[in-house]
Design an enzyme around this catalytic site. Structure first.
Site, PDB file in Angstrom:
ATOM      1  N   HIS A  26      24.374  56.901  27.443  1.00  0.00           N
ATOM      2  CA  HIS A  26      24.263  56.981  28.903  1.00  0.00           C
ATOM      3  C   HIS A  26      23.021  56.202  29.328  1.00  0.00           C
ATOM      4  O   HIS A  26      21.955  56.380  28.746  1.00  0.00           O
ATOM      5  CB  HIS A  26      24.120  58.457  29.302  1.00  0.00           C
ATOM      6  CG  HIS A  26      24.212  58.699  30.764  1.00  0.00           C
ATOM      7  ND1 HIS A  26      23.180  58.409  31.634  1.00  0.00           N
ATOM      8  CD2 HIS A  26      25.213  59.187  31.522  1.00  0.00           C
ATOM      9  CE1 HIS A  26      23.557  58.725  32.868  1.00  0.00           C
ATOM     10  NE2 HIS A  26      24.790  59.194  32.831  1.00  0.00           N
ATOM     11  N   CYS A  76      27.638  54.214  33.405  1.00  0.00           N
ATOM     12  CA  CYS A  76      27.306  55.089  34.534  1.00  0.00           C
ATOM     13  C   CYS A  76      26.901  54.207  35.710  1.00  0.00           C
ATOM     14  O   CYS A  76      25.753  53.751  35.795  1.00  0.00           O
ATOM     15  CB  CYS A  76      26.203  56.080  34.184  1.00  0.00           C
ATOM     16  SG  CYS A  76      25.798  57.101  35.622  1.00  0.00           S
ATOM     17  N   HIS A 109      31.333  56.696  34.263  1.00  0.00           N
ATOM     18  CA  HIS A 109      30.910  57.608  35.330  1.00  0.00           C
ATOM     19  C   HIS A 109      30.972  56.831  36.627  1.00  0.00           C
ATOM     20  O   HIS A 109      30.263  55.818  36.775  1.00  0.00           O
ATOM     21  CB  HIS A 109      29.449  58.029  35.145  1.00  0.00           C
ATOM     22  CG  HIS A 109      29.233  59.043  34.057  1.00  0.00           C
ATOM     23  ND1 HIS A 109      27.980  59.546  33.773  1.00  0.00           N
ATOM     24  CD2 HIS A 109      30.093  59.657  33.206  1.00  0.00           C
ATOM     25  CE1 HIS A 109      28.096  60.421  32.790  1.00  0.00           C
ATOM     26  NE2 HIS A 109      29.360  60.501  32.422  1.00  0.00           N
ATOM     27  N   ASP A 163      30.970  61.266  39.255  1.00  0.00           N
ATOM     28  CA  ASP A 163      29.666  61.823  38.925  1.00  0.00           C
ATOM     29  C   ASP A 163      29.048  62.294  40.236  1.00  0.00           C
ATOM     30  O   ASP A 163      29.345  61.731  41.290  1.00  0.00           O
ATOM     31  CB  ASP A 163      28.855  60.703  38.261  1.00  0.00           C
ATOM     32  CG  ASP A 163      27.661  61.198  37.515  1.00  0.00           C
ATOM     33  OD1 ASP A 163      27.528  62.415  37.342  1.00  0.00           O
ATOM     34  OD2 ASP A 163      26.852  60.354  37.097  1.00  0.00           O
ATOM     35  N   HIS A 164      28.193  63.276  40.170  1.00  0.00           N
ATOM     36  CA  HIS A 164      27.475  63.807  41.341  1.00  0.00           C
ATOM     37  C   HIS A 164      28.191  63.564  42.665  1.00  0.00           C
ATOM     38  O   HIS A 164      28.270  62.430  43.131  1.00  0.00           O
ATOM     39  CB  HIS A 164      26.090  63.173  41.478  1.00  0.00           C
ATOM     40  CG  HIS A 164      25.298  63.187  40.225  1.00  0.00           C
ATOM     41  ND1 HIS A 164      24.190  62.413  40.049  1.00  0.00           N
ATOM     42  CD2 HIS A 164      25.444  63.889  39.066  1.00  0.00           C
ATOM     43  CE1 HIS A 164      23.687  62.620  38.851  1.00  0.00           C
ATOM     44  NE2 HIS A 164      24.434  63.514  38.230  1.00  0.00           N
ATOM     45  N   TYR A 217      26.538  68.818  40.882  1.00  0.00           N
ATOM     46  CA  TYR A 217      27.878  69.136  40.369  1.00  0.00           C
ATOM     47  C   TYR A 217      28.590  70.166  41.254  1.00  0.00           C
ATOM     48  O   TYR A 217      29.038  71.214  40.788  1.00  0.00           O
ATOM     49  CB  TYR A 217      27.784  69.586  38.910  1.00  0.00           C
ATOM     50  CG  TYR A 217      27.408  68.428  38.009  1.00  0.00           C
ATOM     51  CD1 TYR A 217      28.391  67.597  37.499  1.00  0.00           C
ATOM     52  CD2 TYR A 217      26.081  68.131  37.737  1.00  0.00           C
ATOM     53  CE1 TYR A 217      28.068  66.510  36.703  1.00  0.00           C
ATOM     54  CE2 TYR A 217      25.740  67.037  36.949  1.00  0.00           C
ATOM     55  CZ  TYR A 217      26.740  66.241  36.433  1.00  0.00           C
ATOM     56  OH  TYR A 217      26.411  65.162  35.653  1.00  0.00           O
TER      57      TYR A 217
HETATM   58  C1  DNO Z   1      23.326  63.941  34.894  1.00  0.00           C
HETATM   59  C2  DNO Z   1      24.007  63.391  33.740  1.00  0.00           C
HETATM   60  C3  DNO Z   1      23.143  63.287  32.510  1.00  0.00           C
HETATM   61  C4  DNO Z   1      23.973  62.880  31.317  1.00  0.00           C
HETATM   62  C5  DNO Z   1      23.197  62.752  30.044  1.00  0.00           C
HETATM   63  C6  DNO Z   1      24.060  62.209  28.948  1.00  0.00           C
HETATM   64  O1  DNO Z   1      23.933  64.279  35.851  1.00  0.00           O
HETATM   65  O2  DNO Z   1      24.613  62.190  34.033  1.00  0.00           O
HETATM   66  O3  DNO Z   1      22.527  64.521  32.278  1.00  0.00           O
HETATM   67  O4  DNO Z   1      24.942  63.852  31.099  1.00  0.00           O
HETATM   68  O5  DNO Z   1      22.111  61.939  30.211  1.00  0.00           O
HETATM   69  O6  DNO Z   1      23.467  62.460  27.735  1.00  0.00           O
END
Ligand code: DNO
Length: 410
Positions: A251, A289, A316, A359-360, A376
Site C-alpha cells: 500500500h 491506492c 483502492h 476507500d474512505h 469507514y
Molecule cells: C487506511 C488504510 C490503511 C491500509 C494499510 C495497508 O484507511 O488504507 O490502513 O489498510 O496501510 O497495510
C-alpha cells in the site's frame, strides 16, 4: 473488477448481510484479534473464510497482514518475524486466500488531523492540515529537530505559496487547550491507527510516550536503509509466494510525504518503480491506492496507473482534493485529482477483474452516530460504491466485458 468491501470481522457493525444487498462480491479483511507478530493459524483463517462464504461472498484480499516494526527497521529478531510472516502466508494460501495488502510505513500507518471535516454539502470527510500536524510534532511529541525541519519544509510547486507552517504551528500553540491536544492525539495516534492492526490501540495509556519509543527504533534509518530492509523482506518471502501463488501488494504511504523525521519509501512513481524493479517478481506487486497517491501533488495518478497496471493486484478507489494552501481532503469519488473514471478504464483494459474496494467515504446522514471506524462509514461508502459500480458497468460495456450485479433477477 471484483467489487469488494473492507469489513472488520464479526464484530463489525456493518454486517455481511448488509453488504450482500449492495453488490459486494468479495471481502477484504484481516484476523484483527491476532496480536502483532503471531502466526495466523489455518483454523482461525478457515473459521473466518467459511463465515464469509456462508453469505455467498469470498475472502478476496487480506488487508493487512502487518509487517512488524522489527522487519522495517531491521531489528535483531527480524528473521524470526519473517518466518512468522511466511507461515501465515502458507496458511492463508492453504485456505485459498491469495492476495495480501500490507504497508512498509514506519510507526504510523496512515495519518489525518481531522476526521470529520465539513464539506460544503454538510457531510464530512477526512482532512490533513499541515499546521496541526506540525503542532503535534513540535509541541505534543516534542520531537528533537522537528522545529528545524518544519522551518525548512516546502510544499510541492504550485501549492502553499507564501505559507509558513512553522509560524502557523506557533500561532496554534497559543490557542490550543488540553482538550484540543487530546483530540489531536486521538486523531493522529488512536482513531486512525487503532483499528488497522497497527501499533496503537483504543485505550492505550500514554500513547505519546509509546509513540516516542517507536520513533527511537528508527534512529539512523534513512531512506536507503529502509529500502534495503524492504528488499530484504521481499526477497525472503518471494520463494514462499512463488510456491503458494501469493500476491503481495504494498500500500502506498498515506499521505505520500515524509512525516516525523521518518523515511517513507512508497510515495512517488520513482519509489514504486524502484520497489518493483528491486525484486522483479510478479508476486511483488502494488495496491493501487488512488487516494493516497492523489494526495501528492507530484503524482500523476493516471500515468502511474498506466505504468503499473500489470503489477497491480488490488485497487483502492478514492480521490483527494489538494487546497491551494497545500492541505488536502478526500473528494467525491467522481471528482478530485484521481480521475477514477479513467483509472477504471485503464485497469479494466490492462488487467481486468482485479479486486477493488472503495476507500474512505463521506460520513453522512447519521453515520457519525454509529461509531464506525474513521473513514469507514456505511452510508458514505455505500454512496461511493454505487457511484463506482456505475463507472465499472459503463466501462465494461464500452470494453465488451460482462458486468456482474449479484443479488438481482436480471
Ligand atoms: C487506511 C488504510 C490503511 C491500509 C494499510 C495497508 O484507511 O488504507 O490502513 O489498510 O496501510 O497495510
Amino acid at each position: 473488477m471484483e467489487k469488494t468491501w473492507r469489513w472488520f470481522g464479526k464484530k463489525d457493525k456493518i454486517t455481511l448481510a448488509m453488504l450482500r444487498q449492495i453488490g459486494v462480491e468479495g471481502i477484504v479483511t484481516a484476523l484483527h484479534d491476532v496480536p502483532l507478530g503471531q502466526v495466523w493459524t489455518r483454523e482461525q483463517i478457515r473459521d473466518l473464510r467459511e463465515y464469509i462464504e456462508s453469505y455467498g461472498m469470498r475472502w478476496s484480499v487480506v488487508e493487512s497482514l502487518p509487517v512488524v516494526e522489527t522487519i522495517k527497521y531491521g531489528g535483531p529478531d527480524r528473521d524470526e518475524q519473517i518466518e512468522v510472516y511466511k507461515q501465515s502466508l502458507r496458511n492463508l494460501s492453504a485456505e485459498g486466500v491469495h492476495c495480501i495488502c500490507y504497508n512498509f510505513m514506519p510507526v504510523l500507518d496512515w495519518a489525518r488531523t481531522d476526521l470529520l471535516h465539513e464539506n460544503p454539502n454538510g457531510a464530512t470527510n477526512l482532512y490533513f492540515n499541515y499546521a496541526e500536524f506540525a503542532y503535534f510534532d513540535i509541541y505534543i511529541l516534542k520531537r528533537p529537530g522537528a522545529r528545524e525541519e518544519w522551518a525548512a519544509f516546502r510544499f510541492p510547486e504550485g501549492y502553499g505559496e507564501g505559507r509558513d507552517v512553522l509560524a502557523e504551528a506557533d500561532a496554534l500553540a497559543k490557542t490550543m487547550t488540553p482538550e484540543k491536544d487530546h483530540a489531536l492525539v486521538e486523531n493522529i495516534v488512536i482513531k486512525t491507527q487503532g483499528f488497522v492492526s497497527g501499533n496503537f490501540k483504543e485505550g492505550d495509556e500514554a500513547p505519546v510516550q509509546k509513540f516516542r519509543e517507536f520513533l527511537a527504533l528508527y534512529k539512523g534509518i534513512d531512506k536507503a536503509a529502509l529500502r534495503a530492509n524492504m528488499k530484504y523482506f521481499l526477497e525472503a518471502i518471494m520463494p514462499v509466494c512463488e510456491e503458494c501463488g501469493m500476491n503481495m501488494c504494498v500500500h502506498p504511504d498515506d499521505p505520500p510525504i515524509e512525516v516525523l523525521g521518518l523515511p517513507r519509501i512508497v510515495r512517488t512513481e520513482e519509489d514504486i518503480e524502484w520497489l518493483l524493479n528491486a525484486v522483479p517478481n510478479k508476486h511483488n506487486g502494488l495496491t493501487f491506492c488512488a487516494g493516497s497517491l492523489s494526495a501528492g501533488a507530484y503524482n500523476d495518478v493516471v500515468g502511474m496507473a498506466r505504468k503499473f497496471a500489470s503489477r497491480t493486484h488490488f485497487i483502492h478507489l478514492r480521490s483527494c482534493h489538494i487546497f491551494p494552501n497545500g492541505d488536502f481532503t478526500e473528494a467525491s469519488h467522481l471528482g478530485g485529482r484521481a480521475d477514477i473514471i479513467e483509472l477504471v478504464r485503464i485497469f479494466e483494459k490492462e488487467n481486468p477483474g482485479l479486486p477493488m474496494r472503495v476507500d474512505h467515504g463521506m460520513t453522512m446522514l447519521g453515520d457519525e452516530t454509529r461509531g464506525y471506524n474513521a473513514g469507514y462509514s456505511f452510508l458514505g461508502r455505500m454512496f461511493a460504491m454505487g457511484q463506482v459500480q456505475g463507472i465499472i458497468a459503463t466501462v465494461d460495456r464500452e470494453l465488451g466485458l460482462t458486468y456482474r450485479q449479484p443479488g438481482f433477477f436480471d
